[in-house]
Design a protein around this motif. Structure first.
Motif, PDB file in Angstrom:
ATOM      1  N   LEU A  23       0.810  -1.078  -0.116  1.00 17.30           N
ATOM      2  CA  LEU A  23      -0.230  -0.194  -0.040  1.00 17.30           C
ATOM      3  C   LEU A  23       0.846   1.156  -0.211  1.00 17.30           C
ATOM      4  N   THR A  24       0.482   2.072  -1.011  1.00 15.85           N
ATOM      5  CA  THR A  24       1.430   3.271  -1.103  1.00 15.85           C
ATOM      6  C   THR A  24       0.421   4.520  -1.234  1.00 15.85           C
ATOM      7  N   ARG A  25       0.738   5.534  -0.157  1.00 11.12           N
ATOM      8  CA  ARG A  25      -0.272   6.649   0.041  1.00 11.12           C
ATOM      9  C   ARG A  25       0.469   8.011  -0.031  1.00 11.12           C
ATOM     10  N   TYR A  26       0.020   8.932  -1.143  1.00 13.49           N
ATOM     11  CA  TYR A  26       0.828  10.009  -1.277  1.00 13.49           C
ATOM     12  C   TYR A  26      -0.248  11.442  -0.724  1.00 13.49           C
ATOM     13  N   GLY A  27       0.362  12.044   0.026  1.00 18.88           N
ATOM     14  CA  GLY A  27      -0.603  13.166   0.504  1.00 18.88           C
ATOM     15  C   GLY A  27      -0.131  14.533   0.105  1.00 18.88           C
ATOM     16  N   TYR A  28      -1.082  15.492  -0.355  1.00 19.65           N
ATOM     17  CA  TYR A  28      -0.568  16.768  -1.017  1.00 19.65           C
ATOM     18  C   TYR A  28      -1.162  17.857  -0.064  1.00 19.65           C
ATOM     19  N   ALA A  29      -0.055  18.756  -0.137  1.00 21.88           N
ATOM     20  CA  ALA A  29      -0.846  20.048   0.706  1.00 21.88           C
ATOM     21  C   ALA A  29      -1.639  20.834  -0.225  1.00 21.88           C
ATOM     22  N   LEU A  76      -4.136  -4.209  -9.045  1.00 24.73           N
ATOM     23  CA  LEU A  76      -4.037  -2.846  -8.643  1.00 24.73           C
ATOM     24  C   LEU A  76      -5.033  -2.043  -8.571  1.00 24.73           C
ATOM     25  N   ARG A  77      -5.278  -1.591  -7.390  1.00 23.05           N
ATOM     26  CA  ARG A  77      -6.313  -0.560  -7.058  1.00 23.05           C
ATOM     27  C   ARG A  77      -5.885   0.792  -6.572  1.00 23.05           C
ATOM     28  N   ILE A  78      -6.297   1.708  -7.273  1.00 24.11           N
ATOM     29  CA  ILE A  78      -6.089   3.155  -7.315  1.00 24.11           C
ATOM     30  C   ILE A  78      -7.114   4.213  -7.052  1.00 24.11           C
ATOM     31  N   ASN A  79      -6.851   4.960  -6.048  1.00 25.72           N
ATOM     32  CA  ASN A  79      -7.883   5.865  -5.538  1.00 25.72           C
ATOM     33  C   ASN A  79      -7.145   7.504  -5.688  1.00 25.72           C
ATOM     34  N   SER A 134      -8.770  16.212  -9.912  1.00 26.53           N
ATOM     35  CA  SER A 134      -8.254  16.958  -8.636  1.00 26.53           C
ATOM     36  C   SER A 134      -8.141  15.867  -7.485  1.00 26.53           C
ATOM     37  N   HIS A 135      -7.107  15.812  -6.659  1.00 23.87           N
ATOM     38  CA  HIS A 135      -7.011  15.184  -5.635  1.00 23.87           C
ATOM     39  C   HIS A 135      -5.916  15.541  -4.489  1.00 23.87           C
ATOM     40  N   LEU A 136      -6.201  15.353  -3.408  1.00 24.73           N
ATOM     41  CA  LEU A 136      -5.295  15.691  -2.311  1.00 24.73           C
ATOM     42  C   LEU A 136      -4.559  14.454  -1.987  1.00 24.73           C
ATOM     43  N   GLN A 137      -4.889  13.371  -2.145  1.00 25.66           N
ATOM     44  CA  GLN A 137      -4.418  12.131  -1.981  1.00 25.66           C
ATOM     45  C   GLN A 137      -4.417  11.116  -2.972  1.00 25.66           C
ATOM     46  N   LEU A 138      -3.212  10.430  -3.131  1.00 23.64           N
ATOM     47  CA  LEU A 138      -3.425   9.302  -4.056  1.00 23.64           C
ATOM     48  C   LEU A 138      -2.840   8.041  -3.105  1.00 23.64           C
ATOM     49  N   GLU A 139      -3.936   6.972  -3.506  1.00 26.77           N
ATOM     50  CA  GLU A 139      -3.674   5.573  -2.808  1.00 26.77           C
ATOM     51  C   GLU A 139      -3.442   4.666  -3.833  1.00 26.77           C
ATOM     52  N   ILE A 140      -2.370   3.693  -3.880  1.00 26.14           N
ATOM     53  CA  ILE A 140      -1.940   2.653  -4.860  1.00 26.14           C
ATOM     54  C   ILE A 140      -1.932   1.398  -3.905  1.00 26.14           C
ATOM     55  N   GLY A 149       0.846  20.454  -9.616  1.00 28.56           N
ATOM     56  CA  GLY A 149       0.229  20.976  -8.504  1.00 28.56           C
ATOM     57  C   GLY A 149       0.730  20.278  -7.164  1.00 28.56           C
ATOM     58  N   GLY A 150      -0.006  20.181  -6.127  1.00 25.56           N
ATOM     59  CA  GLY A 150       0.505  19.337  -4.982  1.00 25.56           C
ATOM     60  C   GLY A 150       1.131  20.297  -3.890  1.00 25.56           C
ATOM     61  N   GLY A 151       2.165  21.090  -4.316  1.00 27.32           N
ATOM     62  CA  GLY A 151       2.944  21.747  -3.168  1.00 27.32           C
ATOM     63  C   GLY A 151       3.787  20.716  -2.510  1.00 27.32           C
ATOM     64  N   GLU A 152       4.075  20.898  -1.114  1.00 22.73           N
ATOM     65  CA  GLU A 152       4.535  19.775  -0.432  1.00 22.73           C
ATOM     66  C   GLU A 152       3.769  18.371  -0.308  1.00 22.73           C
ATOM     67  N   HIS A 153       4.399  17.393  -0.249  1.00 22.05           N
ATOM     68  CA  HIS A 153       3.879  16.196  -0.270  1.00 22.05           C
ATOM     69  C   HIS A 153       4.607  15.097   0.629  1.00 22.05           C
ATOM     70  N   SER A 154       3.689  14.260   0.911  1.00 23.09           N
ATOM     71  CA  SER A 154       4.168  13.190   1.972  1.00 23.09           C
ATOM     72  C   SER A 154       4.207  11.730   1.473  1.00 23.09           C
ATOM     73  N   LEU A 155       4.787  10.883   1.779  1.00 19.39           N
ATOM     74  CA  LEU A 155       4.848   9.523   1.288  1.00 19.39           C
ATOM     75  C   LEU A 155       4.842   8.575   2.437  1.00 19.39           C
ATOM     76  N   ALA A 156       3.749   7.621   2.374  1.00 21.67           N
ATOM     77  CA  ALA A 156       3.757   6.442   3.542  1.00 21.67           C
ATOM     78  C   ALA A 156       3.643   4.991   2.768  1.00 21.67           C
ATOM     79  N   VAL A 157       4.268   4.030   3.172  1.00 20.72           N
ATOM     80  CA  VAL A 157       4.215   2.838   2.439  1.00 20.72           C
ATOM     81  C   VAL A 157       4.241   1.628   3.367  1.00 20.72           C
TER      82      VAL A 157
END
Length: 297
Positions: free
Chosen positions: A8-14, A41-44, A69-75, A279-287
């Protein structure tokens, strides 16, 4: 051995991301000793475009484009894989490494033609004289190829500390050699550079390693991780297509606890997820990764 793998990979964007294009190496590949039974592979958010192809190395590559447009990407990648332990040639009975090198480089050796590209430098593994010098302590004149490679792997395991805070995906091999610490990716790159520096063929392997909790302790969910190791071209390993997989992080050849996702010249060929976004600005990653053994019968 059969496993269920969840990555599970999650990107979060400011700030909102208006568009992203990504490729992923998250679906396990087929090998002589691995069979991928299911891979999803499920993508949200749901992508507007999804495609899959095989790359030059035979890896399964997923391409997707999220056009909303999205503030979070989940793979979320899930797979069910069956793995067998590859047989290991008798190390002392393999060709002297100089003869194996000559056979690799001979234009008459058709069976080794596809391996020759892995003796060349690559973007993340340039030829480094210091890495080749490090290898020579293991590759003494006339020493059997696999015996020498196993000794090299053992020396890396002894000489280098595992330290996840010491490097990034962009840390060069010269820095790893100097500071004597790194992670599995660094140790694989170092071993590959050392072998290529002697004219031998070595490739990068990405995947997963089943980790087991201490006795009487529960397995922590999401605590597993992607893993990396290398494979050396060894003519005697005919049942494995001429390749023997070695893990310097754990000082061993691979077993049925290793799951192969992709192979390449180095990490850049097999990055789990990479892409571009607007876009996105600062972003975080969690795996988070889980490798669970499936009981058979």
């Amino acid at each position: 051995m059969r496993y269920q793998v969840t990555h599970l990979t999650r990107y979060g964007y400011a700030d909102p991301v208006s568009l992203c294009h990504s490729i992923a190496h998250l679906k396990p590949r087929e090998t002589p000793y691995q069979r991928c039974l299911i891979a999803n592979l499920r993508i949200n958010p749901w992508p507007s475009v999804v495609r899959e192809h095989r790359d030059f190395f035979g890896n399964r590559v997923s391409y997707f484009s999220v056009q909303q447009s999205h503030l979070q990407l989940e793979i979320n990648a899930t797979a069910e894989v069956e793995v067998w332990a590859p047989p290991l040639p008798e190390p002392a009975s393999t060709l002297p490494w100089e003869k194996a090198r000559a056979q690799l480089q001979s234009p008459r050796a058709v069976e080794s033609a596809s391996a020759r590209m892995f003796a060349l430098p690559s973007p993340a593994v340039p030829l480094d004289p210091l890495a080749a010098d490090y290898a020579r302590a293991s590759f003494m004149p006339g020493r059997p190829l696999l015996e020498a490679a196993l000794d090299l792997v053992s020396r890396i395991h002894r000489d280098f500390d595992y330290d996840p805070t010491s490097t990034t995906v962009a840390t060069p091999i010269a820095e790893v050699l100097a500071q004597r610490r790194g992670v599995c990716q660094d140790f694989a790159h170092l071993a590959i550079a050392a072998l290529r520096g002697l004219g031998l063929a070595a490739r990068y392997v990405s995947g997963y390693l089943e980790t087991l909790p201490p006795p009487d302790q529960p397995k922590l969910r999401g605590a597993d991780a992607s893993h990396a190791w290398l494979a050396i071209y060894c003519p005697e390993a005919q049942e494995s297509g001429g390749w023997v997989d070695l893990d310097p992080t754990n000082d061993c050849s691979i077993s049925d606890q290793y799951i192969t996702t992709a192979i390449g010249r180095d990490y850049q060929d097999v990055t789990p997820v990479r892409g571009v976004f607007y876009g996105g600005g600062e972003h975080s990653l969690a795996v988070s990764v889980d490798v669970d053994r499936i009981a058979l019968g």
